[in-house]
Every structure is written in structure tokens, then in C-alpha cells.
Design a protein around this motif. Structure first.
Motif, short mmCIF file in Angstrom:
data_model
loop_
_atom_site.label_atom_id
_atom_site.label_comp_id
_atom_site.label_asym_id
_atom_site.label_seq_id
_atom_site.Cartn_x
_atom_site.Cartn_y
_atom_site.Cartn_z
N PRO A 111 0.85 -1.20 0.00
CA PRO A 111 0.00 0.00 0.00
C PRO A 111 0.88 1.24 0.00
CG PRO A 111 0.04 -0.98 2.18
CD PRO A 111 0.80 -1.91 1.27
N PRO A 112 0.38 2.35 -0.53
CA PRO A 112 1.19 3.57 -0.49
C PRO A 112 1.36 4.03 0.96
CG PRO A 112 -1.03 4.06 -1.23
CD PRO A 112 -0.93 2.57 -1.13
N PRO A 113 2.47 4.66 1.28
CA PRO A 113 2.64 5.12 2.66
C PRO A 113 1.59 6.18 3.00
CG PRO A 113 4.47 5.85 1.27
CD PRO A 113 3.59 4.98 0.44
N PRO A 114 1.06 6.13 4.22
CA PRO A 114 0.03 7.10 4.60
C PRO A 114 0.61 8.50 4.77
CG PRO A 114 0.58 5.71 6.47
CD PRO A 114 1.35 5.19 5.30
N HIS A 115 -0.19 9.48 4.41
CA HIS A 115 0.17 10.88 4.63
C HIS A 115 -0.22 11.26 6.05
CE1 HIS A 115 0.93 11.53 0.36
NE2 HIS A 115 -0.19 10.87 0.11
N ASP A 116 0.19 12.45 6.47
CA ASP A 116 -0.31 13.00 7.73
C ASP A 116 -1.71 13.52 7.50
OD1 ASP A 116 2.86 14.42 8.71
OD2 ASP A 116 1.95 12.50 9.25
N LEU A 117 -2.60 13.30 8.44
CA LEU A 117 -3.97 13.78 8.31
C LEU A 117 -4.03 15.30 8.15
CD1 LEU A 117 -6.08 11.63 10.77
CD2 LEU A 117 -6.23 11.69 8.30
N THR A 118 -3.12 16.00 8.78
CA THR A 118 -3.13 17.46 8.67
C THR A 118 -2.87 17.92 7.24
OG1 THR A 118 -0.82 17.51 9.36
CG2 THR A 118 -2.48 17.88 11.07
N ASP A 119 -2.17 17.11 6.46
CA ASP A 119 -1.92 17.45 5.06
C ASP A 119 -3.12 17.15 4.18
OD1 ASP A 119 0.66 18.10 5.84
OD2 ASP A 119 1.47 16.14 5.25
N LEU A 120 -4.12 16.47 4.71
CA LEU A 120 -5.24 15.99 3.90
C LEU A 120 -6.57 16.63 4.28
CD1 LEU A 120 -4.27 12.23 4.01
CD2 LEU A 120 -3.99 13.77 2.07
#
Length: 136
Positions: free
Chosen positions: A85-94
Motif C-alpha cells: 500500500p502507499p505510505p500514509p500521509h499525515d492527516l493534517t496534510d489531507l
């Protein structure tokens, strides 16, 4: 009161977006019957993200696995795509993103998460999982 004996359920699901709702409702029923309703809201969110990724981003069937052992609830989804799976981003960036928050939510809401390559019934794939620790 939650059970102390370990248990595990596996639900095979077709490649169909409606399977996400079936998994979510089935998981709530399982947790209710085992006295773990306090984990249900977070567990439903996590299972929804894992199963949605398996159904929306791969081309084959998938499996939801739910296991309780030693005070830890493990929720996992197997799919037929062996790619990580792709690495998760930070929620604050999304905050304004309309998609791509799934694994970020899993990382933020679970105590532990990961993935591993896993073959099932002769098909190569991967198993993405997360864990919730039940407070005593």
C-alpha cells in the motif's frame, strides 16, 4: 464484559463496493456479541478504510479478518494485489482532500498497523492490518 478467550472471524467478500457496508455491519454485530461494543465505532472506521482500499484499488476478491486475543482486536483485509500500500500521509496534510485519507486514518486511529505479503488459495496478495488495544 469482553471475553478472555481468543476468537477469529473471516469474511470473504466479492469485488463489489457494497461489500464495505456488509463488512462494517458484520463487524459491529461480532463486537456486540462478544461484549466489545465500546470498540465498535473505531473498529468500524478502520475496517471500512481497509476493506474500501481492498475493493476500490484492486481487481479481485478480498477477505476481512477480525481476531481477538489477549485484549487486542486485530482487523485486517487481504486483497489479491501483491503491491504494497502507499505510505500514509499525515492527516493534517489531507484536510481538504476528497480521497487518500484511508491509511492516514488507520495510522491515526489504531494502536499499531502494518502490511505483509500473503498468498491465499494460490493467489499472491497482501494483508493490511491494524490493532486496537482494549483498556481493562
Amino acid at each position: 464484559m469482553p471475553e478472555t478467550e481468543p476468537w477469529e472471524y473471516t469474511l470473504s467478500i466479492p469485488h463489489d463496493p457494497r461489500a464495505v457496508t456488509v463488512c462494517r455491519r458484520t463487524l459491529r454485530l461480532i463486537l456486540t456479541l462478544h461484549g466489545l461494543i465500546r470498540l465498535a465505532d473505531t473498529a468500524e472506521l478502520l475496517a471500512t478504510e481497509l476493506v474500501a482500499n481492498a475493493v476500490l484499488h484492486t481487481k479481485g476478491p478480498a477477505t476481512l479478518r477480525v481476531r481477538w486475543s489477549a485484549g487486542v482486536l486485530r482487523i485486517g483485509a487481504w486483497d489479491a494485489d501483491p503491491e504494497p500500500p502507499p505510505p500514509p500521509h499525515d492527516l493534517t496534510d489531507l484536510t481538504d482532500a476528497e480521497n487518500g485519507r484511508g491509511l492516514a486514518l488507520v495510522r491515526a486511529c489504531s494502536d499499531l498497523w502494518g502490511w505483509q505479503p500473503l498468498a491465499r488459495n494460490g493467489s499472491r496478495g497482501k494483508y493490511v492490518w491494524c490493532e486496537l488495544t482494549a483498556a481493562a
